[in-house]
Design a protein around this motif. Structure first.
Motif, mmCIF file in Angstrom:
data_model
loop_
_atom_site.group_PDB
_atom_site.id
_atom_site.type_symbol
_atom_site.label_atom_id
_atom_site.label_comp_id
_atom_site.label_asym_id
_atom_site.label_seq_id
_atom_site.Cartn_x
_atom_site.Cartn_y
_atom_site.Cartn_z
ATOM 1 N N ILE A 42 0.871 -1.181 0.000
ATOM 2 C CA ILE A 42 0.000 0.000 0.000
ATOM 3 C C ILE A 42 0.907 1.231 0.000
ATOM 4 O O ILE A 42 1.749 1.390 0.892
ATOM 5 C CB ILE A 42 -0.908 0.045 1.248
ATOM 6 C CG1 ILE A 42 -1.768 -1.219 1.334
ATOM 7 C CG2 ILE A 42 -1.791 1.300 1.210
ATOM 8 C CD1 ILE A 42 -2.663 -1.272 2.545
ATOM 9 N N VAL A 92 -2.652 5.486 -1.378
ATOM 10 C CA VAL A 92 -3.622 6.366 -0.726
ATOM 11 C C VAL A 92 -3.522 7.740 -1.404
ATOM 12 O O VAL A 92 -2.412 8.280 -1.554
ATOM 13 C CB VAL A 92 -3.314 6.516 0.783
ATOM 14 C CG1 VAL A 92 -4.329 7.451 1.444
ATOM 15 C CG2 VAL A 92 -3.299 5.153 1.470
ATOM 16 N N GLU A 93 -4.654 8.263 -1.810
ATOM 17 C CA GLU A 93 -4.649 9.570 -2.474
ATOM 18 C C GLU A 93 -4.552 10.666 -1.417
ATOM 19 O O GLU A 93 -5.353 10.719 -0.488
ATOM 20 C CB GLU A 93 -5.944 9.716 -3.281
ATOM 21 C CG GLU A 93 -5.896 10.834 -4.284
ATOM 22 C CD GLU A 93 -7.173 10.880 -5.120
ATOM 23 O OE1 GLU A 93 -7.886 9.855 -5.195
ATOM 24 O OE2 GLU A 93 -7.433 11.951 -5.671
ATOM 25 N N ARG A 105 -6.422 10.295 5.933
ATOM 26 C CA ARG A 105 -6.730 9.390 4.812
ATOM 27 C C ARG A 105 -5.920 8.088 4.927
ATOM 28 O O ARG A 105 -6.420 7.006 4.607
ATOM 29 C CB ARG A 105 -6.420 10.067 3.480
ATOM 30 C CG ARG A 105 -7.416 11.160 3.126
ATOM 31 C CD ARG A 105 -7.079 11.766 1.785
ATOM 32 N NE ARG A 105 -7.968 12.886 1.482
ATOM 33 C CZ ARG A 105 -8.063 13.452 0.282
ATOM 34 N NH1 ARG A 105 -7.316 13.013 -0.712
ATOM 35 N NH2 ARG A 105 -8.878 14.469 0.072
ATOM 36 N N ILE A 106 -4.664 8.198 5.356
ATOM 37 C CA ILE A 106 -3.843 6.992 5.556
ATOM 38 C C ILE A 106 -4.473 6.134 6.658
ATOM 39 O O ILE A 106 -4.653 4.920 6.514
ATOM 40 C CB ILE A 106 -2.387 7.363 5.920
ATOM 41 C CG1 ILE A 106 -1.721 8.108 4.761
ATOM 42 C CG2 ILE A 106 -1.588 6.116 6.300
ATOM 43 C CD1 ILE A 106 -0.388 8.755 5.111
ATOM 44 N N GLU A 108 -7.592 6.150 7.787
ATOM 45 C CA GLU A 108 -8.898 5.595 7.404
ATOM 46 C C GLU A 108 -8.741 4.448 6.399
ATOM 47 O O GLU A 108 -9.425 3.432 6.482
ATOM 48 C CB GLU A 108 -9.783 6.690 6.801
ATOM 49 C CG GLU A 108 -10.380 7.595 7.852
ATOM 50 C CD GLU A 108 -11.106 8.794 7.250
ATOM 51 O OE1 GLU A 108 -11.580 8.688 6.104
ATOM 52 O OE2 GLU A 108 -11.170 9.828 7.929
ATOM 53 N N THR A 109 -7.842 4.633 5.444
ATOM 54 C CA THR A 109 -7.640 3.586 4.430
ATOM 55 C C THR A 109 -7.103 2.315 5.070
ATOM 56 O O THR A 109 -7.603 1.214 4.819
ATOM 57 C CB THR A 109 -6.674 4.081 3.333
ATOM 58 O OG1 THR A 109 -7.183 5.296 2.798
ATOM 59 C CG2 THR A 109 -6.524 3.054 2.223
ATOM 60 N N SER A 112 -9.758 0.536 7.100
ATOM 61 C CA SER A 112 -10.697 -0.222 6.257
ATOM 62 C C SER A 112 -10.042 -1.490 5.716
ATOM 63 O O SER A 112 -10.646 -2.569 5.717
ATOM 64 C CB SER A 112 -11.165 0.625 5.069
ATOM 65 O OG SER A 112 -11.658 1.846 5.519
ATOM 66 N N VAL A 113 -8.804 -1.352 5.242
ATOM 67 C CA VAL A 113 -8.119 -2.506 4.645
ATOM 68 C C VAL A 113 -7.871 -3.580 5.713
ATOM 69 O O VAL A 113 -8.111 -4.770 5.473
ATOM 70 C CB VAL A 113 -6.796 -2.072 3.969
ATOM 71 C CG1 VAL A 113 -5.963 -3.282 3.567
ATOM 72 C CG2 VAL A 113 -7.086 -1.195 2.752
ATOM 73 N N SER A 135 -0.428 5.174 10.265
ATOM 74 C CA SER A 135 -0.384 3.749 9.955
ATOM 75 C C SER A 135 -0.415 2.918 11.241
ATOM 76 O O SER A 135 -1.224 1.992 11.379
ATOM 77 C CB SER A 135 0.879 3.440 9.138
ATOM 78 O OG SER A 135 0.998 2.060 8.920
#
Ligand code: CA
Length: 316
Positions: A42, A92-93, A105-106, A108-109, A112-113, A135
């Motif tokens: 990722i 991650v955008e 965003r990191i 949250e991503t 979820s993952v 992270s």
């Protein structure tokens, strides 16, 4: 190509040996549904929170390119990884201007993952070291109690009053926000003239275990790792490896923004990675602080790709 046997697609390798499989051929994008067990990549391409100018936001893409310079065959073990798969979850955008939003965003991503993929061992490609803060927060909340083995020349325990949450503060942020306590963190490779006394003291006051480069020189890295794993095993549920490539000597990692002399050799580090790969408690990793814009022949990104293949080889 079609009617013209000597025309190849633009961008394809100039020469293709039918008996060599290149490592990029075993990397496949995630299909959006499958459950992955094993290693997945990722990208966290964020380097705006860096103290010194850094192009580390370009690194996930360059590490992916470097797989095409390595084969799948491990001659030392007489093992071929050709039938293995590394799943690539993409990047991650990031928000263009808002650093805390990018960290969110990191977080949250990864949250979820990790929820969706319980068997996944993510390797997060930085980015600068600030990405370890969101992270590890995500790992800590989704995979129970985390122990961290941090390879680094620096403590990364800087105060956040002077400059916010950047690449010098990830572990300070995790401790201050109660995500971890200091005894969940082991730092290896910390070195002279790269840190200040107050941050060393902060680490000691908070129970962080610190191995300097002198410790690494005088003991085998594998002995330090063995001791670190045993120490963490007593009170955490899993281990996250945070690999700041500037733990290496500048001869081995010219592409790190804060690189200097007196660091580890790549051989030492690879031996350590082999040991960590074999340890089932290790459930995640990040590789950070490579800036391809100052690197020499992408040596440092290529080493990162080599590290990922080494981890995979010994994971078995
Ligand atoms: Ca660092």
């Amino acid at each position: 190509m079609g009617k013209f046997p000597y025309l190849k697609k633009a961008g394809e390798a100039g020469f293709r040996d039918s008996q060599v499989i290149k490592a990029h051929e075993i990397i496949h994008p995630w299909d959006g549904e499958s459950q992955i067990s094993g290693i997945g990549l990722i990208g966290a391409p964020l380097s705006k929170p860096s103290i010194s100018l850094s192009g580390a936001s370009q690194t996930p893409g360059v590490i992916r390119q470097m797989f095409s310079t390595l084969s799948t065959y491990a001659i030392e073990q007489e093992t071929d990884l050709a039938e293995e798969t590394i799943t690539d979850f993409g990047d991650v955008e990031m928000h263009l201007t808002d650093i805390p939003a990018s960290h969110d965003r990191i977080y949250e991503t990864l949250t979820s993952v990790l929820k969706d993929q319980p068997g996944l061992v993510p390797i997060v490609l930085g980015g600068d070291h600030s990405i370890s803060y969101p992270s590890i927060r995500a790992f800590s909340e989704n995979r129970r109690k985390v122990g961290i083995i941090q390879f680094d020349a620096h403590h990364d325990l800087r105060n956040r009053e002077d400059g916010g949450t950047g690449n010098g503060t990830p572990f300070r942020a995790l401790i201050e926000e109660g995500v971890i306590s200091g005894d969940q963190l082991i730092q290896i490779g910390i070195r002279n003239f790269s840190n200040s006394q107050p941050y060393h003291q902060y680490g000691k006051d908070h129970g962080v275990t610190i191995y300097t480069m002198k410790d690494v020189r005088e003991q085998r890295l594998t002995d330090i790792l063995h001791q670190s794993i045993q120490q963490l095993k007593a009170h955490v549920d899993f281990i996250y490896v945070s690999l700041d490539m500037d733990v290496l000597d500048q001869a081995f990692a010219p592409g790190c923004p804060a690189i200097g002399p007196g660091g580890m050799t790549s051989d030492d580090l690879l031996e350590g990675i082999e040991m960590l790969a074999k340890e089932p408690m290790v459930k995640g990793m990040d590789i950070v602080e490579i800036d391809p814009t100052v690197d020499f022949r992408n040596m440092t990104s290529k080493l990162a790709a080599f590290i990922i293949l080494t981890f995979m080889l010994h994971r078995g």
